[in-house]
Enzyme design. Structure first.
Site, PDB file in Angstrom:
ATOM      1  N   GLU A 113      29.492  47.993  42.701  1.00 43.66           N
ATOM      2  CA  GLU A 113      29.833  46.645  42.226  1.00 43.66           C
ATOM      3  C   GLU A 113      31.340  46.445  42.271  1.00 43.66           C
ATOM      4  OE1 GLU A 113      28.337  46.347  38.221  1.00 43.66           O
ATOM      5  OE2 GLU A 113      26.359  47.066  38.832  1.00 43.66           O
ATOM      6  N   LYS A 115      34.805  45.894  40.802  1.00 42.72           N
ATOM      7  CA  LYS A 115      35.386  46.094  39.475  1.00 42.72           C
ATOM      8  C   LYS A 115      36.337  44.936  39.232  1.00 42.72           C
ATOM      9  CE  LYS A 115      37.939  49.588  36.809  1.00 42.72           C
ATOM     10  NZ  LYS A 115      38.522  48.560  35.979  1.00 42.72           N
ATOM     11  N   ASP A 117      38.885  42.426  37.721  1.00 41.13           N
ATOM     12  CA  ASP A 117      40.031  42.578  36.840  1.00 41.13           C
ATOM     13  C   ASP A 117      40.085  41.377  35.903  1.00 41.13           C
ATOM     14  OD1 ASP A 117      42.205  43.675  35.700  1.00 41.13           O
ATOM     15  OD2 ASP A 117      43.591  43.232  37.328  1.00 41.13           O
ATOM     16  N   TYR A 230      27.028  42.112  34.323  1.00 37.56           N
ATOM     17  CA  TYR A 230      26.616  43.296  35.070  1.00 37.56           C
ATOM     18  C   TYR A 230      25.915  44.372  34.262  1.00 37.56           C
ATOM     19  CZ  TYR A 230      31.132  44.767  33.208  1.00 37.56           C
ATOM     20  OH  TYR A 230      32.184  45.025  32.380  1.00 37.56           O
ATOM     21  N   LYS A 319      39.188  53.186  42.114  1.00 35.33           N
ATOM     22  CA  LYS A 319      40.297  52.224  42.186  1.00 35.33           C
ATOM     23  C   LYS A 319      40.732  52.009  43.629  1.00 35.33           C
ATOM     24  CE  LYS A 319      41.364  51.468  37.774  1.00 35.33           C
ATOM     25  NZ  LYS A 319      42.726  51.472  37.324  1.00 35.33           N
ATOM     26  N   CYS A 413      74.705  24.759  36.908  1.00 31.25           N
ATOM     27  CA  CYS A 413      73.801  24.511  38.029  1.00 31.25           C
ATOM     28  C   CYS A 413      74.513  24.940  39.321  1.00 31.25           C
ATOM     29  CB  CYS A 413      73.432  23.034  38.088  1.00 31.25           C
ATOM     30  SG  CYS A 413      72.540  22.604  39.605  1.00 31.25           S
ATOM     31  N   CYS A 416      75.143  21.403  41.546  1.00 30.67           N
ATOM     32  CA  CYS A 416      76.053  20.326  41.152  1.00 30.67           C
ATOM     33  C   CYS A 416      77.155  20.802  40.202  1.00 30.67           C
ATOM     34  CB  CYS A 416      75.279  19.180  40.501  1.00 30.67           C
ATOM     35  SG  CYS A 416      74.634  19.595  38.881  1.00 30.67           S
ATOM     36  N   CYS A 431      69.192  22.322  34.538  1.00 33.55           N
ATOM     37  CA  CYS A 431      70.339  21.502  34.871  1.00 33.55           C
ATOM     38  C   CYS A 431      69.966  20.102  34.399  1.00 33.55           C
ATOM     39  CB  CYS A 431      70.575  21.510  36.382  1.00 33.55           C
ATOM     40  SG  CYS A 431      71.628  20.155  36.927  1.00 33.55           S
ATOM     41  N   CYS A 436      72.046  15.275  39.917  1.00 32.98           N
ATOM     42  CA  CYS A 436      72.158  16.509  40.708  1.00 32.98           C
ATOM     43  C   CYS A 436      71.437  16.295  42.040  1.00 32.98           C
ATOM     44  CB  CYS A 436      71.530  17.665  39.933  1.00 32.98           C
ATOM     45  SG  CYS A 436      71.420  19.182  40.891  1.00 32.98           S
TER      46      CYS A 436
HETATM   47  S1  IVH Z   1      30.653  49.209  34.064  1.00 26.82           S
HETATM   48  C1  IVH Z   1      29.402  52.091  31.086  1.00 26.82           C
HETATM   49  N1  IVH Z   1      30.900  47.390  35.928  1.00 26.82           N
HETATM   50  O1  IVH Z   1      36.193  47.908  34.310  1.00 26.82           O
HETATM   51  C2  IVH Z   1      29.734  50.916  31.866  1.00 26.82           C
HETATM   52  N2  IVH Z   1      32.738  47.751  34.455  1.00 26.82           N
HETATM   53  O2  IVH Z   1      36.878  51.060  33.312  1.00 26.82           O
HETATM   54  C3  IVH Z   1      31.202  50.710  31.953  1.00 26.82           C
HETATM   55  N3  IVH Z   1      34.653  46.275  34.854  1.00 26.82           N
HETATM   56  O3  IVH Z   1      36.953  47.675  31.219  1.00 26.82           O
HETATM   57  C4  IVH Z   1      31.601  49.492  32.626  1.00 26.82           C
HETATM   58  N4  IVH Z   1      33.762  45.148  36.517  1.00 26.82           N
HETATM   59  O4  IVH Z   1      35.368  45.859  31.720  1.00 26.82           O
HETATM   60  C5  IVH Z   1      31.500  48.014  34.896  1.00 26.82           C
HETATM   61  N5  IVH Z   1      30.981  45.776  37.591  1.00 26.82           N
HETATM   62  C6  IVH Z   1      31.565  46.402  36.562  1.00 26.82           C
HETATM   63  C7  IVH Z   1      32.859  46.076  36.122  1.00 26.82           C
HETATM   64  C8  IVH Z   1      33.428  46.787  35.068  1.00 26.82           C
HETATM   65  C9  IVH Z   1      34.826  45.297  35.750  1.00 26.82           C
HETATM   66  C10 IVH Z   1      35.667  46.692  33.885  1.00 26.82           C
HETATM   67  C11 IVH Z   1      35.133  46.960  32.531  1.00 26.82           C
HETATM   68  C12 IVH Z   1      35.929  48.121  32.021  1.00 26.82           C
HETATM   69  C13 IVH Z   1      36.515  48.713  33.223  1.00 26.82           C
HETATM   70  C14 IVH Z   1      35.926  50.088  33.444  1.00 26.82           C
END
Ligand code: IVH
Length: 677
Positions: A113, A115, A117, A230, A319, A413, A416, A431, A436
């Site tokens: 999935e 991740k 932010d 999720y 990551k 500024c 001017c 300014c 200006c």
């Molecule tokens: S699973 C046990 N799935 O990423 C389940 N986390 O370090 C743990 N996050 O702060 C989380 N998308 O908020 C999961 N598809 C995703 C995610 C997700 C973003 C965030 C989550 C957590 C961090 C995990």
């Protein structure tokens, strides 16, 4: 340094950065730097398990909740994840968990999935109704942000959302999701703020966090936040499917937004491919992702593996390589904006970040520069995410050689030469010289731009040229340009001059809300301009209104009210206004019949609700409308703007029909609130 002391220092440092990130939403270091600190602490603790304490940041998730919201105890801990940074880490994770499996080499399938932010939210549904939403907080106790979450259009208020669904409303279901700010919307917001002379926001995540933590839900409603769900956190009277893939699918069937970008992988090789595919496409999607989450698909198996600290073993976060790179800060130039804002812009040694050459980055404002202690000649960490304006996270202090010089805040500024001023309570400096030349060009550019007077045939270069030749001294002068003079300008032949003059003449028909927008008053973008004109009827009424009167208008705060009245109190502005009036611009609004809903607000509109709506209860619909500035009344009259009607609507529907009151269903209401979602 003794190990104990290093561990203690790391904990303090990490706790401080957690607080900056989770509580203040103002991180001082990048995620990469944070990860490095965290991994160092984890390694030291693993080597010295006797030194692990319950209050170590490795033993909990997030930071303490803010004051001001009710606290909510989650029904189960809201866990975090261990990190992997490459394929080798991924395979090492698989090997580690292999030792706990009946057969270490058994083939496992996975769900990969994105991740996101964003911000974790925990959503509770009772008998199919959204009853509570909370932040993650420290993983055990979060903050109750139910009212704010209700304003998110994508968040189902009732499940199943589809009234024809085979599924019945689950007695209790708690799901986990991630709220985020779509990148295109974030850019649009910053573009509008730039245009309105306001400082831009740092990044989508912090802006989403700030919006969610508003004590006033109406503020949250102004932001086009959305979410993806999720995970199943807790349930009663309903059984989740046994695989993660099916759990996602079931969430979808209930009507939760679920990322369409998740993938089911039959083995670890497929996971590795999915990861590389993601790295290639991460900048093409409309939300920020900082990695992928790899989850063992068989949930009972995954859950049986247990935890390491707060991290379940059955999943791992992979990551992405950072979109942050270091480069030299060569110079800081001052950009003069339309409102006179003096904005510091970094000139960088060009650097490729995520496939794009970055030469400039924003430093936001001079307070930020001081706070981060950025200096000329510093090696700085630059972040670029999606198409968001690259920004400087901070200097790499270790790389200083002593030749770095402080960045001075401009006292004048640069264009001017007038003294720079800093209004009380603001971080920006300005300014204040209305004549200006740089501001004039920016003001004219803005005045004629698409979102304002929309003058055909009038571009930036024209604005620069006319200002240079001394043919315009204020925005109103564009209505007094003479054909013969224009024809003397280089490149201005008959046709071009005709186009320009026709465009200018046609713009006189623009409605007063556009004229007001085009004036470029601080904090008065198109939405606020619409609110003001709708409430007062025209520009002259606005000019006569007091700060108090303006603040009575729904959606207008003190800051805006003060900015508006002081703009109109200025004699030079008054003179420009009179020139615009004489030129024939429209100052008074047409009768209310032509008033239409703006894209993101229902201010000035009155609704009546009747019948059973597919997902919202009447109270929820009322709250949603009110959060967007609309009014809800009990009975239909000729003053009703819309009837919001669901199933089994009765006499109100026939009354609305007989009065010619337009009728909306829930979906059309949503479309009205967020046309682009
Ligand atoms: S699973 C046990 N799935 O990423 C389940 N986390 O370090 C743990 N996050 O702060 C989380 N998308 O908020 C999961 N598809 C995703 C995610 C997700 C973003 C965030 C989550 C957590 C961090 C995990």
């Amino acid at each position: 340094m003794p190990i104990e002391q290093e561990i203690a220092q790391l904990r303090d440092e990490i706790n401080f950065h957690l607080y900056r990130y989770h509580v203040l939403d103002a991180p001082l270091i990048s995620d990469t730097e944070y990860d490095a600190l965290y991994r160092r602490l984890l390694a030291l603790e693993q080597a010295n398990p006797e030194l692990v304490t319950a209050d170590s940041p490795t033993q909990r998730a997030g930071a303490d909740p803010l004051e001001g919201f009710e606290k909510v105890t989650h029904p189960a801990p809201i866990l975090s994840l261990a990190n992997a940074f490459n394929e080798a880490d991924l395979r090492a994770w698989r090997t580690r968990i292999g030792r706990l499996l009946p057969d270490p080499d058994m083939t496992l399938d996975y769900v990969v999935e994105p991740k996101l932010d964003g911000l974790t939210v925990v959503l509770t549904y009772e008998n199919g109704r959204f009853s509570q939403g909370a932040t993650r907080g420290n993983g055990e106790v979060g903050e109750d942000i139910t009212q704010n979450l209700r304003t998110i259009v994508a968040l189902p208020k009732r499940i199943p959302v589809d009234p024809n669904s085979e599924l019945t409303p689950p007695p209790t279901l708690v799901v986990r999701g991630e709220v985020f700010f779509p990148l295109d919307k974030f850019e649009a917001l910053n573009a509008a703020r730039l245009a309105a002379g306001e400082p831009i926001y740092m990044n989508p995540r912090n802006t989403a966090a700030g919006s969610l933590r508003q004590l006033d839900p109406a503020k949250t409603a102004e932001r086009p936040l959305t979410l993806y769900c999720y995970d199943w956190i807790a349930w009663e009277g309903v059984e989740p499917p046994t695989t993660q893939w099916q759990r996602l699918e079931r969430l979808r069937q209930y009507g939760f937004p679920v990322s369409p970008d998740s993938r089911h992988c039959a083995n670890l090789d497929e996971v590795a491919v999915a990861y590389s595919d993601w790295i290639a496409k991460r900048n093409t999607i409309n939300y920020e992702v900082d990695g992928v989450v790899v989850k063992i698909n068989e949930r009972p198996l995954a859950d049986s593996l247990g935890f390491v600290g707060k991290d379940p073993r059955g999943a791992v976060a992979m990551k992405f390589p950072a979109q942050e790179k270091t480069t030299k800060l060569l110079d800081v130039v001052v950009n003069v904006g339309r409102t006179g804002i003096l904005a510091p812009t970094a000139v960088l040694e060009p650097i490729e970040i995520g496939g794009v050459i970055v030469r400039n980055a924003t430093l936001h404002n001079y307070d930020e520069i001081a706070r981060k202690d950025v200096r000329l000649g510093d090696t700085v960490l630059v972040k670029r995410a999606g198409d968001v304006i690259p920004y400087i996270i901070g200097p790499v202090v270790e790389l200083r050689d002593g030749s770095e010089r402080p960045i001075s805040t401009p006292t004048h500024c640069p264009v001017c030469g007038e003294p720079a001023v800093r209004p009380e309570g603001e971080v920006a400096i300005y300014c204040d010289n209305l004549s200006c030349p740089e501001q004039l060009v920016r003001r004219v550019e803005y005045f004629v731009s698409r979102g304002a007077m929309d003058v055909d045939g009038f571009g930036s270069q024209t604005a620069v040229l006319l200002a240079e030749k001394g043919l315009i001294h204020d925005i109103a002068d564009i209505y007094y340009l003479e054909r013969d003079t224009l024809l003397t300008l280089e490149g201005f032949k008959d046709k071009k001059v005709d186009n320009l003059l026709n465009g200018v003449a046609a713009s006189k028909q623009q409605p007063p809300a556009r004229v007001l927008t085009a004036l470029g008053i601080r904090y008065v973008g198109s939405v606020v301009a619409g609110l003001l004109i709708d409430a007062l009827g025209g520009i002259d009424q606005l000019a006569a209104a007091s700060v108090e009167r303006l603040q009575e208008i729904e959606g207008i705060g003190e800051r805006t009210a003060v900015a508006v009245t002081s703009w109109f109190a200025n004699e030079r502005n008054r003179a420009v206004l009179e020139k615009l009036r004489t030129a024939g611009l429209t100052f008074a609004a047409a009768p209310p019949a032509t008033a239409t809903a703006r894209a993101d607000t229902l201010a000035g509109l009155t609704f009546v609700i009747t019948g059973t709506l597919p997902t919202l209860s009447r109270d929820e619909a009322k709250a949603l409308i009110e959060a967007h500035g609309g009014k809800v009344t009990g009975s239909v009259s000729k003053n009703t703007s819309y009837l919001l009607a669901g199933e089994k609507a009765g006499s109100k529907l026939s009354k609305a029909q007989s009065l010619g009151v337009p009728i909306l269903d829930e979906a059309s209401l949503m479309a009205l609130l967020h046309p682009a979602i």
